[in-house]
Enzyme design. Structure first.
Site, short mmCIF file in Angstrom:
data_model
loop_
_atom_site.label_atom_id
_atom_site.label_comp_id
_atom_site.label_asym_id
_atom_site.label_seq_id
_atom_site.Cartn_x
_atom_site.Cartn_y
_atom_site.Cartn_z
N ARG A 1 -33.28 -13.34 2.44
CA ARG A 1 -33.98 -14.42 3.15
C ARG A 1 -35.48 -14.44 2.91
NH1 ARG A 1 -30.89 -14.74 8.85
NH2 ARG A 1 -29.08 -15.66 7.86
N HIS B 1 -37.21 -17.01 12.84
CA HIS B 1 -35.78 -16.96 13.18
C HIS B 1 -35.40 -15.68 13.92
CE1 HIS B 1 -31.55 -17.87 12.68
NE2 HIS B 1 -31.34 -16.75 12.03
N HIS C 1 -36.26 -17.94 8.57
CA HIS C 1 -35.04 -18.45 7.92
C HIS C 1 -35.47 -19.53 6.94
CE1 HIS C 1 -31.06 -20.02 7.23
NE2 HIS C 1 -30.53 -19.08 7.99
N ARG D 1 -33.66 -8.39 7.90
CA ARG D 1 -32.27 -8.28 8.36
C ARG D 1 -31.29 -8.95 7.40
NH1 ARG D 1 -29.01 -11.80 11.65
NH2 ARG D 1 -30.81 -13.20 11.63
N GLU E 1 -23.02 -14.92 2.90
CA GLU E 1 -24.40 -15.34 3.17
C GLU E 1 -25.32 -14.53 2.26
OE1 GLU E 1 -25.38 -16.61 7.49
OE2 GLU E 1 -23.87 -15.07 7.69
P1 FAD Z 1 -30.11 -13.62 23.33
O1 FAD Z 1 -28.81 -14.14 22.92
O2 FAD Z 1 -31.30 -14.33 22.87
O3 FAD Z 1 -30.13 -13.55 24.90
C1 FAD Z 1 -31.31 -13.21 25.60
C2 FAD Z 1 -31.10 -13.50 27.06
O4 FAD Z 1 -32.16 -12.97 27.83
C3 FAD Z 1 -31.04 -14.98 27.40
O5 FAD Z 1 -30.02 -15.15 28.35
C4 FAD Z 1 -32.42 -15.25 28.02
O6 FAD Z 1 -32.42 -16.34 28.90
C5 FAD Z 1 -32.61 -13.95 28.77
N1 FAD Z 1 -34.00 -13.61 29.07
C6 FAD Z 1 -35.06 -13.53 28.24
N2 FAD Z 1 -36.15 -13.14 28.91
C7 FAD Z 1 -35.79 -12.95 30.21
C8 FAD Z 1 -36.47 -12.56 31.38
N3 FAD Z 1 -37.77 -12.27 31.41
N4 FAD Z 1 -35.77 -12.50 32.54
C9 FAD Z 1 -34.46 -12.81 32.58
N5 FAD Z 1 -33.77 -13.18 31.48
C10 FAD Z 1 -34.42 -13.25 30.32
N6 FAD Z 1 -27.19 -13.63 14.14
C11 FAD Z 1 -26.03 -13.30 13.53
O7 FAD Z 1 -25.67 -12.12 13.48
N7 FAD Z 1 -25.25 -14.27 12.97
C12 FAD Z 1 -25.59 -15.58 12.99
O8 FAD Z 1 -24.85 -16.41 12.50
C13 FAD Z 1 -26.80 -15.95 13.60
N8 FAD Z 1 -27.20 -17.23 13.62
C14 FAD Z 1 -28.30 -17.58 14.34
C15 FAD Z 1 -28.63 -18.92 14.48
C16 FAD Z 1 -29.70 -19.31 15.27
C17 FAD Z 1 -30.05 -20.76 15.40
C18 FAD Z 1 -30.47 -18.32 15.93
C19 FAD Z 1 -31.61 -18.72 16.80
C20 FAD Z 1 -30.17 -16.98 15.77
C21 FAD Z 1 -29.09 -16.60 14.99
N9 FAD Z 1 -28.73 -15.26 14.83
C22 FAD Z 1 -27.57 -14.92 14.19
C23 FAD Z 1 -29.46 -14.21 15.55
C24 FAD Z 1 -28.69 -13.86 16.82
O9 FAD Z 1 -28.20 -15.05 17.40
C25 FAD Z 1 -29.52 -13.13 17.82
O10 FAD Z 1 -30.21 -12.08 17.24
C26 FAD Z 1 -28.64 -12.55 18.92
O11 FAD Z 1 -27.82 -13.57 19.43
C27 FAD Z 1 -29.47 -11.95 20.01
O12 FAD Z 1 -28.65 -11.68 21.09
P2 FAD Z 1 -29.24 -11.01 22.40
O13 FAD Z 1 -28.10 -10.86 23.35
O14 FAD Z 1 -30.02 -9.84 22.03
O15 FAD Z 1 -30.29 -12.09 22.92
C1 SIN Z 2 -27.23 -18.51 9.46
O1 SIN Z 2 -26.16 -19.00 9.78
O2 SIN Z 2 -27.83 -18.81 8.43
C2 SIN Z 2 -27.88 -17.53 10.36
C3 SIN Z 2 -27.21 -16.23 10.22
C4 SIN Z 2 -28.06 -15.12 10.78
O3 SIN Z 2 -29.20 -15.34 11.16
O4 SIN Z 2 -27.56 -13.99 10.78
#
Ligand code: FAD
Ligand code: SIN
Length: 542
Positions: free
Chosen positions: A290, A349, A244, A384, A122
């Site tokens: 990015r 993103h 993104h 990032r 990437e």
């Molecule tokens: P999240 O997975 O967002 O989970 C947050 C949780 O908290 C959810 O369950 C939500 O419902 C809950 N929540 C929020 N507020 C409250 C509240 N007030 N009370 C109770 N619950 C609450 N990163 C990579 O490293 N590789 C990738 O390929 C990649 N691709 C991505 C593609 C997309 C489309 C997106 C959107 C992001 C991508 N990212 C990627 C970024 C990555 O997915 C996120 O940074 C990461 O998953 C965050 O994980 P987390 O557990 O911190 O939060």
């Molecule tokens: C992507 O697949 O382009 C997202 C990867 C990331 O946000 O880390």
């Protein structure tokens, strides 16, 4: 009616990869007499993590061209020198363990015909080092395996109570700056609950919904950050929002489905409607960092050009296997990737800033931890590196559990004046504000203001105008304490988050990484100050 109350050993707010992984590890390694509460605002599996496409960084010994030092260098270069070297090194060194542990929990990373792990590329990575699941369904694959453990593993699940459709709305912080738990609000029953615990972990994810165009799902309203702001936790680097470059852009449709950077990693190119290959001059071409690619696309769109991904020369069988979801999403929109270009534009993103933490999630409030996207460990600096965030979720959750194992978690039902004041806000019916009819209108306004004036390109005047608009929205909204429903709480949080981003962006006058000030003459390159306390003060009092 008195408010319901309960006590747990640990409260985890959020069920993305950070929250789930922490719950599993805690349940496996600690004896927790009052158990773990895993509380989430929607269904267990709904979160940003679930939609992650590209993959997760794994610096593995079998991948000969790669090394820790190379990954560290790539991360710091993408982060424009604002990363914390020790944090980057630690997370990189622990990636191998994190990947092996995920495999142990049933995550099946994609492999080639010789059964070796497949590594993809990437933006801004100097070698192939990204592992993926189901082609472009990495987040789904990991989330599914972890949900299965939390729900159905006989040992792990026995220590975990799950609350779905329940929102954490305030932290209980006593006058000695110790977090004693949370107040929650159940979206189905409309019930409030006081939940006490000696340890509270925020794993609430990012802030994408603060912008009109985002790849993030609707739950991503910056709630954890707003909880931190309301409780005076230290916040850091909120001016750094990653846009993104390539989200699917269909006319009259504001949703932005991600077209993974790994599609470019497998050879797709960015062109405009005239076929100009506008990234060709950059040394890293389509795989430049990015922030660089997003600004180039933005510049094209500002000249009324249209921007496309040309993936027509990727072998179609390979495309279908590597990117099944992207292939299907394109087909749904009548885009045949073998002959049609994919229309794309940037979308909000990822949030590089967040609640300031150490690598184990420790915040500036005792007993309060933050992990995953809500936290700012300074792994990412100003921008990032792709696929570093899932890795950060796992490594930091692991470190947090290592820290807690060394502590005695005594029951915590200490209620002082400060905690009582918080509880009263929600138990007192007189505090309830009348339901607001135009919440969704106000939300739309806020998101448009943030996109137009606090987006990919900012100036002091655009930021000041944005602040004035957000203040108007805030005064029309009116509520600060008790709201009537989940949307109102989300709007309350989005207002906090917007102000925090604007204040941080005003504070940093030079352009660096994802923060681009068109009115700045200086491009900052060296490791200078992170934006912290001043921003916090002005956000809370604004
Ligand atoms: P999240 O997975 O967002 O989970 C947050 C949780 O908290 C959810 O369950 C939500 O419902 C809950 N929540 C929020 N507020 C409250 C509240 N007030 N009370 C109770 N619950 C609450 N990163 C990579 O490293 N590789 C990738 O390929 C990649 N691709 C991505 C593609 C997309 C489309 C997106 C959107 C992001 C991508 N990212 C990627 C970024 C990555 O997915 C996120 O940074 C990461 O998953 C965050 O994980 P987390 O557990 O911190 O939060
Ligand atoms: C992507 O697949 O382009 C997202 C990867 C990331 O946000 O880390």
């Amino acid at each position: 009616m008195p408010m319901k109350h309960s006590t747990y050993s640990v409260i985890i707010v959020g069920s993305g990869i950070a929250g789930l992984y922490a719950a599993i590890k805690l349940s496996e390694t600690m004896n927790l007499p009052d158990g773990i509460l895993l509380l989430t605002k929607s269904q267990l599996a709904e979160c940003n993590s679930r939609y992650a496409q590209g993959g997760i960084v794994g610096v593995l010994p079998e991948n000969k061209p790669d090394s820790i030092s190379l990954h560290v260098a790539d991360t710091i270069k993408a982060g424009c020198g604002l990363c914390d070297f020790n944090v980057v090194k630690f997370i990189s060194e622990n990636s191998c363990h994190a990947i092996k542990d995920l495999m142990k929990y049933g995550v099946n990373f994609d492999r080639n015909e010789q059964n070796q792990l497949n590594f993809t590329l990437e933006g801004a990575h100097s070698v192939r080092r990204i592992l993926h699941v189901g082609g472009d369904a990495t987040g789904y694959g990991i989330e599914k395996a972890l949900v299965e453990k939390v729900k159905n593993d006989p040992v792990i699940s026995s220590n975990i109570t799950i609350y779905e459709q329940t929102l954490a709305i305030d932290l209980l912080v006593d006058s000695k700056n110790k977090c004693r738990g949370i107040i929650s609000f159940n979206d189905l029953t409309q019930e409030y609950e006081t939940i006490y615990a000696p340890v509270t972990i925020l794993a609430t994810g990012g802030t994408g919904q603060v912008y009109k165009y985002t790849t993030n799902p609707s739950v991503t309203t910056g709630d954890g950050l707003a909880l931190g702001l309301r409780a005076n936790a230290k916040i850091k680097d909120m001016e750094f929002i990653q846009f993104h470059p390539t989200a699917l852009s269909i006319e009259n449709d504001d949703s932005r489905f991600l077209i993974s950077e790994s599609v470019r990693g497998e050879g797709a190119r960015l062109v405009n409607q005239n076929g100009d290959y506008f990234m060709s001059e950059h040394p890293q071409k389509d795989l430049a960092p990015r922030d660089v690619v997003a600004r180039e696309i933005f510049a094209q769109l500002s000249k009324a050009n249209k921007v496309y991904l040309d993936a027509t020369f990727i072998d179609i069988e390979k495309f279908k296997t590597r990117f099944p979801n992207i292939y299907n999403k394109c087909l749904e929109n009548n885009i045949d990737v073998t002959k049609d270009f994919i229309p794309v534009s940037p979308a909000a993103h990822y949030c590089m800033g967040g609640i300031k933490t150490e690598i184990n999630g420790k915040t500036s409030i005792d007993n309060l931890y933050a992990i995953g996207e809500v936290a700012c460990t300074s792994l990412h600096g100003a921008n990032r590196l792709a696929s570093n965030s899932l890795l950060e979720c796992v490594v930091c959750a692991y470190e947090l559990v290592n820290t807690l194992v060394k502590q005695q978690l005594l029951p915590s039902q200490i209620i002082d004046e400060s905690i009582m004041t918080t509880i009263k806000k929600y138990s007192n019916e007189e505090n309830e504000q009348a339901e607001i009819n135009n919440v969704s209108e106000l939300m739309d306004k806020l998101k448009t203001v943030m996109w137009d004036k606090v987006g990919i390109i900012r100036t002091e005047s655009s930021l000041l105008e944005a602040m004035s608009e957000i203040n108007k929205i805030a005064s029309e909204f009116g509520a600060v304490d008790k709201c009537s429903n989940i949307e109102e709480y989300e709007l309350r949080n989005l207002i906090y988050v917007s102000k925090c981003i604007i204040n941080s962006a005003l504070e940093r006058k030079e352009s660096i990484g994802a923060h681009f000030r068109a009115d700045s003459v200086k491009i900052q390159v060296e490791n200078e100050l992170h934006t912290e306390d001043k921003i916090h003060e002005s956000t809370v009092t604004a």
